[in-house]
Design an enzyme around this catalytic site. Structure first.
Site, short mmCIF file in Angstrom:
data_model
loop_
_atom_site.label_atom_id
_atom_site.label_comp_id
_atom_site.label_asym_id
_atom_site.label_seq_id
_atom_site.Cartn_x
_atom_site.Cartn_y
_atom_site.Cartn_z
N SER A 155 75.04 -20.75 14.82
CA SER A 155 73.78 -20.81 15.58
C SER A 155 73.31 -19.41 15.91
O SER A 155 74.11 -18.46 15.95
CB SER A 155 74.02 -21.59 16.88
OG SER A 155 72.94 -21.43 17.78
N TYR A 168 78.27 -24.19 24.71
CA TYR A 168 77.70 -24.14 23.35
C TYR A 168 77.73 -22.73 22.80
O TYR A 168 78.20 -22.49 21.67
CB TYR A 168 76.26 -24.67 23.38
CG TYR A 168 75.60 -24.67 22.03
CD1 TYR A 168 75.87 -25.68 21.10
CD2 TYR A 168 74.71 -23.66 21.66
CE1 TYR A 168 75.28 -25.68 19.85
CE2 TYR A 168 74.11 -23.66 20.41
CZ TYR A 168 74.39 -24.67 19.51
OH TYR A 168 73.81 -24.67 18.27
N LYS A 172 80.01 -21.28 19.61
CA LYS A 172 79.42 -20.74 18.39
C LYS A 172 79.88 -19.30 18.13
O LYS A 172 80.06 -18.90 16.97
CB LYS A 172 77.89 -20.82 18.45
CG LYS A 172 77.38 -22.26 18.43
CD LYS A 172 77.85 -23.02 17.20
CE LYS A 172 77.26 -24.42 17.11
NZ LYS A 172 77.68 -25.17 15.90
#
Length: 280
Positions: A155, A168, A172
């Site tokens: 991401s 998150y 990543k």
């Protein structure tokens, strides 16, 4: 020019002809686009997902039972991933490519003091441990054969802060670290390890944090409008197909000397900072 020559000239090259791929989270969103594009390019594919009905529907829609199969797989469970790899090899004889695509965004949380650690663990379990499971068990097949391509979905949140919840973003960054480290280990076996980092893509995952009844077409339109306004590259919408094309490139022999790379599919978003309004 002969008729045969005309046909060949107008037919796109199948860049994965003869290759076998396993795609986690391949039943919907970016994963589904990867599956469909790989199929167009001649790959034999196993879709691994917890969404059994959607996975089977993708297989049926492709109408190619000999070359596209589905297996239930929860990437947080190592035995599931090991079984998915063995199932793929049992069906197609080998494994050339794994795409670790399965992931979740987690719930928004704007104040670290309110962070739910069980939610933190869940996001890391899917996004990071799930990727590591895929890397580990793909390597088990690829190392003896001295070839293979491991690709993980990362991401833009792996490059700069402030683009997602802490869990998150942390997960990543960890995927990027694993990509570089596993590429360092597996280089001696001619196995390439890369990841792809997209900007915001309008998929079900983008709305997953919303209550079920709020995941509407209007919500997707709002998401597209917002990401479009915030994008660096204006007038071009990032789609799941664009991300799939980047994955296809890394999976193919066109990228035969690319490893340890984090391929940004972000229209320059992570390379530009417009806060001082110099160009806007």
């Amino acid at each position: 020019m002969s008729t045969t020559g005309t046909v060949l000239a107008s037919t796109p090259t199948q860049r994965l002809l003869g290759k076998v791929a396993l795609v986690t989270g391949g039943a919907s969103g970016i994963g589904e686009s990867i599956v469909r594009l790989f199929h167009i390019h001649g790959a034999k594919i196993c879709i691994a997902d917890v969404q059994d009905n959607l996975g089977k529907q993708v297989c049926q829609s492709l109408g190619d039972e000999a070359n596209v199969v589905f297996v239930h797989c929860d990437v947080t469970v190592e035995d599931d991933v090991s079984h998915a790899v063995d199932f793929t090899v049992g069906k197609f004889g080998t494994l050339h490519i794994i795409v670790n695509n399965a992931g979740i965004s987690g719930s928004p949380c704007s104040d670290i003091r309110n962070a739910d650690l069980s939610e933190f663990d869940k996001v890391f379990s899917v996004n990071t441990k799930g990727v590591f499971h895929g890397m580990k068990h793909a390597a088990r097949i690829m190392i003896p054969k001295k070839k293979g391509s491991i690709i993980s979905l990362c991401s833009v949140a792996s490059a700069i802060g402030g683009l997602g919840p802490h869990a998150y973003t942390g997960s990543k960054y960890a995927v990027l670290g694993l990509t570089k480290n596993v590429a360092a280990e597996l280089g001696k076996h001619a196995i390439r390890v890369n990841c792809v980092s997209p900007y915001g893509v309008a998929t079900g995952l983008a709305l997953a944090h919303l209550p079920e009844d709020e995941r509407t077409d209007d919500a997707l339109v709002s998401f597209r409008d917002f990401t479009g306004r915030m994008a660096n590259l204006q007038g071009v919408e990032l789609t799941t197909h664009d991300v799939a094309n980047a994955v296809l490139f890394l999976a193919s022999d066109d990228a035969k000397y690319i490893s340890g790379e984090n391929l940004m599919v972000d229209g320059g978003f992570t390379s530009a900072n417009h806060s001082l309004q110099v160009f806007r």
